[in-house]
Design a protein around this motif. Structure first.
Motif, PDB file in Angstrom:
ATOM      1  N   ALA A 148       5.669   4.066   1.876  1.00 35.73           N
ATOM      2  CA  ALA A 148       6.285   5.270   2.437  1.00 35.73           C
ATOM      3  C   ALA A 148       7.085   4.935   3.693  1.00 35.73           C
ATOM      4  O   ALA A 148       8.212   5.417   3.875  1.00 35.73           O
ATOM      5  N   GLU A 149       6.516   4.089   4.549  1.00 36.94           N
ATOM      6  CA  GLU A 149       7.213   3.707   5.779  1.00 36.94           C
ATOM      7  C   GLU A 149       8.483   2.916   5.467  1.00 36.94           C
ATOM      8  O   GLU A 149       9.563   3.225   5.970  1.00 36.94           O
ATOM      9  N   MET A 150       8.352   1.897   4.616  1.00 36.96           N
ATOM     10  CA  MET A 150       9.495   1.032   4.327  1.00 36.96           C
ATOM     11  C   MET A 150      10.600   1.778   3.589  1.00 36.96           C
ATOM     12  O   MET A 150      11.770   1.707   3.963  1.00 36.96           O
ATOM     13  N   LEU A 151      10.232   2.484   2.536  1.00 38.10           N
ATOM     14  CA  LEU A 151      11.252   3.175   1.749  1.00 38.10           C
ATOM     15  C   LEU A 151      11.886   4.326   2.532  1.00 38.10           C
ATOM     16  O   LEU A 151      13.075   4.598   2.376  1.00 38.10           O
ATOM     17  N   GLY A 152      11.100   4.964   3.388  1.00 40.79           N
ATOM     18  CA  GLY A 152      11.654   6.013   4.241  1.00 40.79           C
ATOM     19  C   GLY A 152      12.687   5.464   5.208  1.00 40.79           C
ATOM     20  O   GLY A 152      13.779   6.031   5.371  1.00 40.79           O
ATOM     21  N   LEU A 153      12.353   4.355   5.846  1.00 39.83           N
ATOM     22  CA  LEU A 153      13.281   3.716   6.785  1.00 39.83           C
ATOM     23  C   LEU A 153      14.522   3.212   6.052  1.00 39.83           C
ATOM     24  O   LEU A 153      15.651   3.365   6.529  1.00 39.83           O
ATOM     25  N   THR A 178       0.857  -1.189   0.000  1.00 44.18           N
ATOM     26  CA  THR A 178       0.000   0.000   0.000  1.00 44.18           C
ATOM     27  C   THR A 178       0.894   1.241   0.000  1.00 44.18           C
ATOM     28  O   THR A 178       2.070   1.161   0.387  1.00 44.18           O
ATOM     29  N   PRO A 179       0.354   2.381  -0.390  1.00 49.97           N
ATOM     30  CA  PRO A 179       1.165   3.609  -0.359  1.00 49.97           C
ATOM     31  C   PRO A 179       1.711   3.923   1.038  1.00 49.97           C
ATOM     32  O   PRO A 179       2.844   4.393   1.166  1.00 49.97           O
ATOM     33  N   GLU A 180       0.939   3.633   2.067  1.00 50.22           N
ATOM     34  CA  GLU A 180       1.387   3.899   3.437  1.00 50.22           C
ATOM     35  C   GLU A 180       2.552   2.984   3.814  1.00 50.22           C
ATOM     36  O   GLU A 180       3.544   3.427   4.397  1.00 50.22           O
TER      37      GLU A 180
END
Length: 165
Positions: A147-152, A142-144
């Motif tokens: 965002a969490e995984m790629l940000g980390l 999902t987009p959420e």
């Protein structure tokens, strides 16, 4: 974190293996998984294709296959059992330590490094951290989640010093 490195290609230098080990240990500290164990196997496109087909049912090579280890059944003991039997407690810690394995295609890493205009070292680090996060429950369906995984992932790579060049 204990990480077993396996180079099926004979093409990954000891220095690169050490860098990946250090990076994954750094990532493990970042997400609180220091006491875990895993394996990283470096393969070619032919082998990663086989693994991708066998475990994911996808008939093509890919850059990294992440195989999260999940015991088929959960073993639970109460506190009294563990206090009465310290060997059991130690055995359970060992049982819970193994989190999974990664298969990284060095062929894809080279291709993608060139395609994205950064170093082979950066791409290998990216694939290792990406796979590591997958075997620790992170995903990008999902987009959420993405965002969490790629940000980390970017946070870990940048803090370690593997930035895009």
């Amino acid at each position: 974190m204990y990480i077993e490195m396996i180079d099926e290609t004979g093409q990954v230098s000891a220095q690169m293996q050490e860098q990946i080990t250090e990076l994954l240990q750094f990532a493990a500290e970042k997400i609180g998984k220091q006491n875990k164990e895993m394996a990283v196997t470096f393969v070619d496109n032919k082998r990663v294709h086989e693994v991708n087909l066998e475990y994911r049912g996808i008939d093509r090579p890919t850059d990294v296959v992440s195989l999260e280890y999940k015991p088929e059944s959960e073993i639970v003991f109460d506190e009294e059992d563990l206090l009465d039997n310290p060997e059991l407690a130690e055995m359970m810690e060992d049982f819970d330590a193994y989190i999974g394995e990664l298969y990284i295609s060095i062929d894809k890493a080279r291709e993608q490094a060139e395609d994205y205009g950064h170093s082979y070292e950066r791409e290998m680090g990216f694939l290792a951290v990406h796979g590591f996060l997958h075997i620790n429950g992170y995903d990008h369906y999902t987009p959420e989640e993405e965002a969490e995984m790629l940000g980390l992932q970017e946070e870990i790579l940048t803090a370690y010093g593997l930035t895009r060049e």
